[in-house]
Scaffold this motif. Sequence first.
Motif, short mmCIF file in Angstrom:
data_model
loop_
_atom_site.label_atom_id
_atom_site.label_comp_id
_atom_site.label_asym_id
_atom_site.label_seq_id
_atom_site.Cartn_x
_atom_site.Cartn_y
_atom_site.Cartn_z
N GLU A 177 0.82 -1.21 0.00
CA GLU A 177 0.00 0.00 0.00
C GLU A 177 0.85 1.26 0.00
N HIS A 178 2.08 1.15 0.53
CA HIS A 178 2.95 2.32 0.66
C HIS A 178 4.39 1.90 0.38
N VAL A 179 5.12 2.73 -0.37
CA VAL A 179 6.55 2.51 -0.63
C VAL A 179 7.32 3.70 -0.08
N VAL A 180 8.33 3.42 0.75
CA VAL A 180 9.21 4.46 1.28
C VAL A 180 10.61 4.22 0.72
N ILE A 181 11.11 5.16 -0.07
CA ILE A 181 12.44 5.02 -0.68
C ILE A 181 13.49 5.62 0.24
N CYS A 182 14.40 4.78 0.69
CA CYS A 182 15.49 5.20 1.57
C CYS A 182 16.81 4.68 1.00
N SER A 183 16.97 4.85 -0.30
CA SER A 183 18.05 4.19 -1.04
C SER A 183 19.32 5.01 -1.14
N GLY A 184 19.39 6.15 -0.45
CA GLY A 184 20.60 6.97 -0.50
C GLY A 184 20.62 7.92 -1.68
N GLY A 185 21.79 8.51 -1.91
CA GLY A 185 21.91 9.54 -2.93
C GLY A 185 22.57 9.05 -4.21
N ILE A 186 23.26 9.98 -4.88
CA ILE A 186 23.87 9.67 -6.18
C ILE A 186 25.40 9.67 -6.12
N ASN A 187 25.98 9.99 -4.97
CA ASN A 187 27.41 10.30 -4.96
C ASN A 187 28.33 9.10 -4.96
N GLY A 188 27.78 7.89 -5.07
CA GLY A 188 28.62 6.73 -5.33
C GLY A 188 28.73 6.41 -6.81
N ASN A 189 28.06 7.22 -7.62
CA ASN A 189 28.01 7.00 -9.07
C ASN A 189 28.79 8.13 -9.76
N PRO A 190 30.05 7.88 -10.15
CA PRO A 190 30.86 8.96 -10.74
C PRO A 190 30.21 9.62 -11.95
N ALA A 191 29.50 8.84 -12.76
CA ALA A 191 28.87 9.42 -13.95
C ALA A 191 27.80 10.43 -13.56
#
Length: 539
Positions: free
Chosen positions: A201-215
């Motif tokens: 019924e509900h999705v909570v995104i706690c997946s972190g940011g982008i700074n591990g992806n150099p591109a």
Amino acid sequence: MSETLYRTEVLVIGAGLAGISTALELLDQGKRVILLDAATRQACGGQANDAFGGMLLSETPEQKRNGIHDSAELLYSDWLRAAQFTSNDPWGSRWAALYAERNRTDIYDWLHGYGIRFFPAVQWVERGNHGDGNSLPRYHVAWGCGRGVVQTLAQRLLNHPQAHLLECLFDHRVEALEHQSSTVVGCSGKGPHGDFRVQTEHVVICSGGINGNPAKVRQHWDSTTYGPCPSDLLMGTPPSADGALHDRVQALGGQVVNLGQMWNYAAGIAHPEPQYPDHGLSLIPPRSALWLDSRGRRIGPQPLVTGFDTHDLCKRIGHLPDQYSWQVMNWRIAIKEMAISGTDSNPLFRDRKLVSLIWQTLTGNKALVRWMLDHCPDVISADTLEQLAERMTALGPMTVDLHGMQTDIQAYDAMLARGPALHNDDQIRRIHHLRQWRSDRLRTCRAQPILAPKAGPLIAIRERIISRKSMGGMLTDLDSRVLDGQGQPIAGLYAAGEAAGFGGGGISGIRSLEGTFLSNCIFNGRRAAWAIAGVERNA
């Protein structure tokens, strides 16, 4: 191979501090939860396991015991001055106001209830180059560091009285968010035994940011502010923080904003035992060292001194021709002032050894400096300035100007020798200012010359910018609901922690007051859980 189907009331994607805090609060509210993460069970806790554990908190008992009289109004005023929100950041400023009002009860008191304690001395960081940062000391270091915080909460989650409502799925990578009639209803992806789907019924995104992806870091790099993205940028965040779910949210119509606002550090060095490409360590560099450019000349006219404005340090280094710098010091300065950010770089904080920590503060951290000299390729030493310059040039890539470096260092030492009444150097003035606060006085040398005969050997550290945190992210309201292009909540979708720019797609604006990352993972996550459970809280 058949697809595995799971059903639950709430799906939390990401088992870092934000996800654990969200799930823990949801269990308190009697909700059925799946906590899912792409990493292994051993990595539960995410990046918080490696964090130093500092949090920006106000009106705490620690502040009061240190004679600090703080208020929500003063904190918010400091925050606005540092963040420099624009009219395009209404949610960031609203989250900041709420944080200023609620951080004591919703973060400090909550952690205290789980037995988490803070080092008794409050640190004063990010003061601002011109008094435009923290007006007062607010940086509270958790005993046990970041790992102690997140693992304490993880154990409370796994041993919760309603743990029968919790299912943990590790080694499960989300590849798509599923939706029906504009409502997010679950996800799908790859698990250790094949494809899986989660209906919820509900999705909570706690997946972190982008700074591990150099591109992605390079894609969103703010070259106007920081100069061109360095070709030899160090990475302080593991590749798991790849921003993949940011793209999925945008595909659903959710707003992802301010990704060019990053919290990087100017004093990065190569990790001697890298866990991923370009892995770096972030130094807390000595204030009494001289900060030099790639050719060994003192950076100026305003000298660089850490502890005042991290954002400005990155700007200054990023606009240097070669985008790297040197810090030159002696052994006496290094053992008193050198530190490295992170849990394992601070074992006495990690292991809660107060007496040993006091002794180390008084006598110097000799073990750390020896380790750096023995193992870190960016750290070198010599008995004379001539030898040091030769070794700096050999490490390269630029040739060091020995005569110029010698002139700058001797001029600084001569200024110190004239005595306090004749000191006319901004770095020396800042050192005097730092030493007025007792916590900094214990960790900052008193007028220490670089070339003092009995303070050697000389030490030079080659430093580069290190990518660390993305301060932008999914745009969320004060219930952590992700907002679409019209500013309306996407039904069933929430975000917390770094995925949400730590609140509102950028709670810190362009400049953090430091210590706002771990604390906002807790703050955002708990508010998402309250909204899902229908718990009434102050808006």
